[in-house]
Design a protein around this motif. Structure first.
Motif, PDB file in Angstrom:
ATOM      1  N   ASP A   1       0.839  -1.198   0.000  1.00  0.00           N
ATOM      2  CA  ASP A   1       0.000   0.000   0.000  1.00  0.00           C
ATOM      3  C   ASP A   1       0.877   1.252   0.000  1.00  0.00           C
ATOM      4  OD1 ASP A   1      -2.282   1.548   0.066  1.00  0.00           O
ATOM      5  OD2 ASP A   1      -2.669   1.260   2.204  1.00  0.00           O
TER       6      ASP A   1
ATOM      7  N   GLU B   1      -5.789   0.123  11.726  1.00  0.00           N
ATOM      8  CA  GLU B   1      -6.271  -1.193  11.297  1.00  0.00           C
ATOM      9  C   GLU B   1      -7.717  -1.166  10.818  1.00  0.00           C
ATOM     10  OE1 GLU B   1      -4.802  -4.194  10.726  1.00  0.00           O
ATOM     11  OE2 GLU B   1      -3.031  -2.925  10.938  1.00  0.00           O
TER      12      GLU B   1
ATOM     13  N   ARG C   1      -8.285  -1.483   7.215  1.00  0.00           N
ATOM     14  CA  ARG C   1      -7.936  -2.753   6.568  1.00  0.00           C
ATOM     15  C   ARG C   1      -8.972  -3.803   6.973  1.00  0.00           C
ATOM     16  NH1 ARG C   1      -3.016  -1.678   4.540  1.00  0.00           N
ATOM     17  NH2 ARG C   1      -1.678  -0.157   5.634  1.00  0.00           N
TER      18      ARG C   1
ATOM     19  N   LEU D   1     -10.625  -6.117   5.051  1.00  0.00           N
ATOM     20  CA  LEU D   1     -10.850  -7.288   4.208  1.00  0.00           C
ATOM     21  C   LEU D   1     -10.601  -8.575   4.986  1.00  0.00           C
ATOM     22  CD1 LEU D   1      -9.064  -6.132   0.929  1.00  0.00           C
ATOM     23  CD2 LEU D   1     -11.511  -6.076   1.435  1.00  0.00           C
TER      24      LEU D   1
ATOM     25  N   ASP E   1      -9.186 -11.215   3.810  1.00  0.00           N
ATOM     26  CA  ASP E   1      -7.916 -11.796   3.372  1.00  0.00           C
ATOM     27  C   ASP E   1      -7.032 -10.660   2.860  1.00  0.00           C
ATOM     28  OD1 ASP E   1      -5.774 -13.077   2.224  1.00  0.00           O
ATOM     29  OD2 ASP E   1      -6.942 -14.405   0.952  1.00  0.00           O
ATOM     30  N   THR E   2      -5.918 -10.422   3.551  1.00  0.00           N
ATOM     31  CA  THR E   2      -5.015  -9.339   3.149  1.00  0.00           C
ATOM     32  C   THR E   2      -3.694  -9.882   2.599  1.00  0.00           C
ATOM     33  OG1 THR E   2      -4.172  -9.184   5.417  1.00  0.00           O
ATOM     34  CG2 THR E   2      -5.992  -7.707   4.800  1.00  0.00           C
ATOM     35  N   SER E   3      -3.712 -11.116   2.073  1.00  0.00           N
ATOM     36  CA  SER E   3      -2.488 -11.726   1.556  1.00  0.00           C
ATOM     37  C   SER E   3      -2.237 -11.383   0.092  1.00  0.00           C
ATOM     38  CB  SER E   3      -2.552 -13.252   1.716  1.00  0.00           C
ATOM     39  OG  SER E   3      -3.607 -13.797   0.918  1.00  0.00           O
TER      40      SER E   3
ATOM     41  N   GLU F   1      -1.384  -5.510  -3.008  1.00  0.00           N
ATOM     42  CA  GLU F   1      -2.195  -4.375  -2.588  1.00  0.00           C
ATOM     43  C   GLU F   1      -3.093  -3.852  -3.703  1.00  0.00           C
ATOM     44  OE1 GLU F   1      -3.510  -2.406   0.631  1.00  0.00           O
ATOM     45  OE2 GLU F   1      -1.688  -3.628   0.713  1.00  0.00           O
TER      46      GLU F   1
ATOM     47  N   GLN G   1      -6.043  -5.912  -3.554  1.00  0.00           N
ATOM     48  CA  GLN G   1      -6.844  -5.568  -2.384  1.00  0.00           C
ATOM     49  C   GLN G   1      -7.639  -4.285  -2.611  1.00  0.00           C
ATOM     50  OE1 GLN G   1      -5.110  -6.021   1.574  1.00  0.00           O
ATOM     51  NE2 GLN G   1      -3.368  -7.079   0.645  1.00  0.00           N
TER      52      GLN G   1
ATOM     53  N   HIS H   1     -11.565  -3.980  -2.007  1.00  0.00           N
ATOM     54  CA  HIS H   1     -12.217  -2.912  -1.233  1.00  0.00           C
ATOM     55  C   HIS H   1     -13.345  -2.265  -2.046  1.00  0.00           C
ATOM     56  CE1 HIS H   1      -9.984  -2.601   2.517  1.00  0.00           C
ATOM     57  NE2 HIS H   1      -8.828  -2.659   1.868  1.00  0.00           N
TER      58      HIS H   1
END
Length: 364
Positions: free
Chosen positions: A281, A304, A307, A309, A311-313, A316, A319, A323
């Motif tokens: 990010d 935090e 963030r 979601l 699953d943040t793996s 970005e 992601q 979002h």
């Protein structure tokens, strides 16, 4: 699958579909991808098999008509989108379109009017504003972190759109394809900037084609092109302050993204070594009159709660897309408009038109 699950049909099985959309949707319990369509049955079946999608179509219009598709995501090249988006709207389906929505402002205005008349929900893929750092920066400015905004400066430098490109993307050589530094990077990152500091008021710009001859890597074939690869603009903001913009494509050593926002009470800086398809990010640094030492920029960790979601793996950039889809699900549930819509797309088209028109006046 709950009654609230949004059943998605994907049109287009290219790299951004398989790298971005399908992994992003796969992390969100609110969505279920039930069908995919591509130019060939083989491509559709390949994507369906890889992501466990029940049905594959070679005919996108059959997917659009399928009764169990709630949301049609049109992920084709820009020049192919208008008839597919129209068909989805006419079928009464909610519709997602990548940015750019179309190659012409007039066509995008027509799609917005059609969607509003039909009463369907619409999303456009301006997902960069949905990233945690971008949303946190917006909130910091809104809360007065920098005080009254005096100036905002954005620089975007990428290696994309160099003078030598592979055959598979040679279709972008034509300026009418509306796939270049101003339309893509300007569209995405000016959206980020102006959702943080407020909309532009007046502007002056220079748009240049510094690579007037483009080459197909595999064959050496050369093509004369008028598409922009360098853009500079300055102007005023609606709520006061000034802004400046530099967009540069084809960099051998990409400079990435940097935004500086200065105000009467502080400074906020947003950076990323990569402007697109980034694995991390954006990073925020800031200093204001309440800072401990009050003299130098310090990193501002993103809380935090931004963030959210499951699953943040994923990278970005993927992601950010997740979002956006999650925001759409909340909009559908709550009647809100968090997700970027065709109205945002039309606004970006008008901004790009203003930049190009200003440059034409400058050159006259």
């Amino acid at each position: 699958m709950s009654e609230q699950t949004i059943r998605v049909g994907i049109i287009g099985a290219g790299g951004w579909t398989t790298y971005g959309h399908l992994p992003a949707l796969g992390t969100l319990p609110e969505f279920d991808v039930v069908a995919v369509a591509a130019r060939s049955e083989e491509s559709a079946k390949k994507a369906a098999g890889k992501f466990d999608i029940p049905r594959a179509y070679a005919d996108a219009y059959k997917l659009i008509k399928a009764p169990d598709v709630d949301l049609v995501a049109v992920l084709t090249p820009t020049s192919k989108r208008v008839p597919l988006v129209k068909a989805a709207i006419e079928a009464g389906k909610d519709v997602y379109s990548e940015w750019p929505l179309t190659t012409r402002t007039e066509d995008s205005e027509e799609l917005l009017a059609l969607a509003e008349a039909k009463g369907v929900r619409h999303i456009v893929g301006l997902q960069r504003r949905q990233g945690p750092a971008a949303r946190y920066a917006r909130d910091l400015v809104a809360r007065g972190y920098v005080g009254d905004v005096r100036a905002a400066r954005i620089s975007v430098g990428v290696d994309a759109f160099p003078p030598v490109m592979p055959e598979k993307v040679a279709w972008t050589f034509d300026v009418e394809a509306f796939t270049h530094v101003l339309s893509i990077y300007g569209g995405h990152f000016l959206d980020v900037l102006f959702q943080i500091v407020g909309p532009p008021k007046d502007l002056a710009a220079i748009v240049e084609t510094q690579f007037p001859e483009l080459t197909v890597a595999e064959t050496g074939r050369t093509v004369t092109s008028a598409k922009p690869d360098e853009v500079m603009a300055v102007g005023t903001l609606e709520n006061g302050g000034l802004f400046s913009v530099q967009l540069e494509g084809g960099q051998k050593f990409p400079t990435g993204l940097q935004i500086d926002i200065t105000g009467t009470e502080g400074v906020l800086r947003i950076t990323n070594d990569r402007a697109f398809e980034n694995t991390e990010d954006n990073t925020l640094h800031g200093v204001n009159t309440t800072s401990e030492d009050g003299t130098s920029l310090a990193e501002l960790p993103v809380p935090e709660e931004y963030r959210s979601l499951p699953d943040t793996s994923l990278d970005e950039s993927v992601q950010d897309l997740a979002h956006l889809y999650a925001a759409f699900a909340r909009d559908k549930r709550n009647g809100t408009t968090e997700a970027t819509t065709f109205a945002d797309a039309v606004r970006q088209h008008h901004l790009i038109d203003r930049i190009q028109q200003s440059s034409e006046k400058f050159s006259a």
